[in-house]
Design an enzyme around this catalytic site. Structure first.
Site, mmCIF file in Angstrom:
data_model
loop_
_atom_site.group_PDB
_atom_site.id
_atom_site.type_symbol
_atom_site.label_atom_id
_atom_site.label_comp_id
_atom_site.label_asym_id
_atom_site.label_seq_id
_atom_site.Cartn_x
_atom_site.Cartn_y
_atom_site.Cartn_z
ATOM 1 N N HIS A 1 -30.209 51.089 -80.019
ATOM 2 C CA HIS A 1 -28.927 51.147 -80.650
ATOM 3 C C HIS A 1 -28.108 52.364 -79.914
ATOM 4 O O HIS A 1 -28.197 53.326 -80.535
ATOM 5 C CB HIS A 1 -28.934 51.214 -81.935
ATOM 6 C CG HIS A 1 -29.725 50.209 -82.692
ATOM 7 N ND1 HIS A 1 -28.866 49.210 -83.141
ATOM 8 C CD2 HIS A 1 -30.992 49.852 -82.932
ATOM 9 C CE1 HIS A 1 -29.568 48.355 -83.814
ATOM 10 N NE2 HIS A 1 -30.710 48.588 -83.760
ATOM 11 N N GLU B 1 -24.836 52.144 -80.039
ATOM 12 C CA GLU B 1 -23.636 52.201 -81.006
ATOM 13 C C GLU B 1 -23.954 53.097 -82.374
ATOM 14 O O GLU B 1 -22.790 53.536 -83.121
ATOM 15 C CB GLU B 1 -23.219 50.836 -81.458
ATOM 16 C CG GLU B 1 -24.209 50.005 -82.506
ATOM 17 C CD GLU B 1 -25.556 49.752 -82.115
ATOM 18 O OE1 GLU B 1 -25.852 50.058 -81.041
ATOM 19 O OE2 GLU B 1 -26.161 49.277 -83.033
ATOM 20 N N GLU C 1 -31.718 41.675 -87.087
ATOM 21 C CA GLU C 1 -32.934 41.026 -87.194
ATOM 22 C C GLU C 1 -32.564 39.742 -86.488
ATOM 23 O O GLU C 1 -31.907 38.851 -86.747
ATOM 24 C CB GLU C 1 -33.334 40.881 -88.576
ATOM 25 C CG GLU C 1 -34.870 40.671 -89.068
ATOM 26 C CD GLU C 1 -35.588 39.503 -88.447
ATOM 27 O OE1 GLU C 1 -36.526 39.790 -87.748
ATOM 28 O OE2 GLU C 1 -34.886 38.332 -88.390
ATOM 29 N N ILE D 1 -34.743 51.399 -83.470
ATOM 30 C CA ILE D 1 -35.347 50.948 -84.888
ATOM 31 C C ILE D 1 -36.051 49.738 -84.786
ATOM 32 O O ILE D 1 -35.452 48.464 -84.318
ATOM 33 C CB ILE D 1 -33.974 50.756 -85.637
ATOM 34 C CG1 ILE D 1 -33.168 51.960 -85.541
ATOM 35 C CG2 ILE D 1 -34.393 50.375 -87.042
ATOM 36 C CD1 ILE D 1 -31.812 51.909 -86.159
ATOM 37 N N ARG D 2 -37.287 49.734 -84.902
ATOM 38 C CA ARG D 2 -38.082 48.732 -84.841
ATOM 39 C C ARG D 2 -37.872 48.001 -83.341
ATOM 40 O O ARG D 2 -37.598 46.643 -83.372
ATOM 41 C CB ARG D 2 -38.142 47.564 -85.883
ATOM 42 C CG ARG D 2 -38.457 48.307 -87.094
ATOM 43 C CD ARG D 2 -38.732 47.322 -88.515
ATOM 44 N NE ARG D 2 -40.118 46.704 -88.068
ATOM 45 C CZ ARG D 2 -40.440 45.324 -88.141
ATOM 46 N NH1 ARG D 2 -39.401 44.536 -88.922
ATOM 47 N NH2 ARG D 2 -41.654 45.005 -88.106
ATOM 48 N N CYS E 1 -31.035 45.734 -78.797
ATOM 49 C CA CYS E 1 -32.100 45.379 -79.663
ATOM 50 C C CYS E 1 -32.185 44.090 -80.171
ATOM 51 O O CYS E 1 -32.786 43.410 -79.167
ATOM 52 C CB CYS E 1 -31.848 46.541 -81.006
ATOM 53 S SG CYS E 1 -33.321 46.849 -81.722
HETATM 54 N N1 GLN Z 1 -37.010 44.152 -85.041
HETATM 55 C C1 GLN Z 1 -36.062 43.511 -85.044
HETATM 56 C C2 GLN Z 1 -36.128 42.109 -84.394
HETATM 57 O O1 GLN Z 1 -37.328 41.749 -83.868
HETATM 58 C C3 GLN Z 1 -35.018 44.312 -84.182
HETATM 59 C C4 GLN Z 1 -34.508 45.460 -84.643
HETATM 60 C C5 GLN Z 1 -33.164 46.021 -84.293
HETATM 61 O O2 GLN Z 1 -32.317 45.249 -83.799
HETATM 62 N N2 GLN Z 1 -33.157 47.133 -84.647
HETATM 63 O O3 GLN Z 1 -35.243 41.195 -84.273
#
Ligand code: GLN
Length: 186
Positions: A165, A167, A47, A129-130, A75
């Site tokens: 990701h 990994e 995050e 993922i997001r 990400c």
């Molecule tokens: N949505 C997250 C962000 O904005 C990133 C998501 C992730 O690293 N899988 O920080």
């Protein structure tokens, strides 16, 4: 090679596994002094607001802005490396890109895809993922991958960033690319 993974938050252990599977040494980096003992650094997903807060708290913002280490952001790590973030201030500003966060929908919309990445022969498996996407790049930046008209992989010299990701899969092609094409040649 000794490859560090910034170990403050996020998918750290998974990157360590990838580094080890690639035949290199993975180091959990928790203190800025450890930056002197590694050849390259991975900033993991997680995050990015929390990650940035912890990085500032533990002195990584300044240390990494001044560092010449090759870096690879996945990400949230990509967001951390970007010069500009839509609606927020850029953080490390190593990649001349503008990123938009959460641009592939909500958590339930996480997905896996086979990606064509410039410089890597076979399709690369990626988990989103997001995930953020790269809204624009300056001409200093090499675009390595696009999905649904969205840029999701870039390189600028010794800095590599991807929206997804790698990994979380058993596909080691991106980590191999980072270590062999970027870190080993830096
Ligand atoms: N949505 C997250 C962000 O904005 C990133 C998501 C992730 O690293 N899988 O920080």
């Amino acid at each position: 090679m000794k490859i560090g993974v910034l170990a403050l938050q996020g998918a750290v252990r998974e990157h360590i596994r990838h580094i080890e599977e690639s035949g290199h040494e993975g180091i959990y980096v928790k203190k800025v002094e450890q930056l002197n003992d590694i050849d390259g650094l991975i900033i993991p997903g997680g995050e990015s607001t929390t990650l940035r807060r912890l990085m500032t708290l533990y002195g990584f913002k300044e240390a990494l802005q001044q560092s010449e280490l090759p870096m690879f952001g996945t990400c949230a790590g990509l967001i951390v490396l970007a010069k500009d973030i839509v609606g927020e201030e850029g953080y490390l500003q190593k990649l001349d890109i503008t990123v938009e966060r959460n641009s592939f929908g909500r958590q339930v919309d996480s997905f896996e895809a086979d990606l064509t990445i410039k410089g890597i022969e076979a399709p690369v498996e990626g988990v989103f993922i997001r995930a953020p996407h790269i809204q624009s790049v300056e001409d200093t930046v090499d675009v390595l991958g696009i999905i649904d008209d969205k840029i999701i992989a870039v390189r600028q010299g010794k800095y590599l960033g991807v929206s997804f990701h790698p990994e979380l899969t058993d596909d080691y092609s991106i980590i191999d690319y980072f270590i062999n094409d970027i870190v080993a040649k830096a």
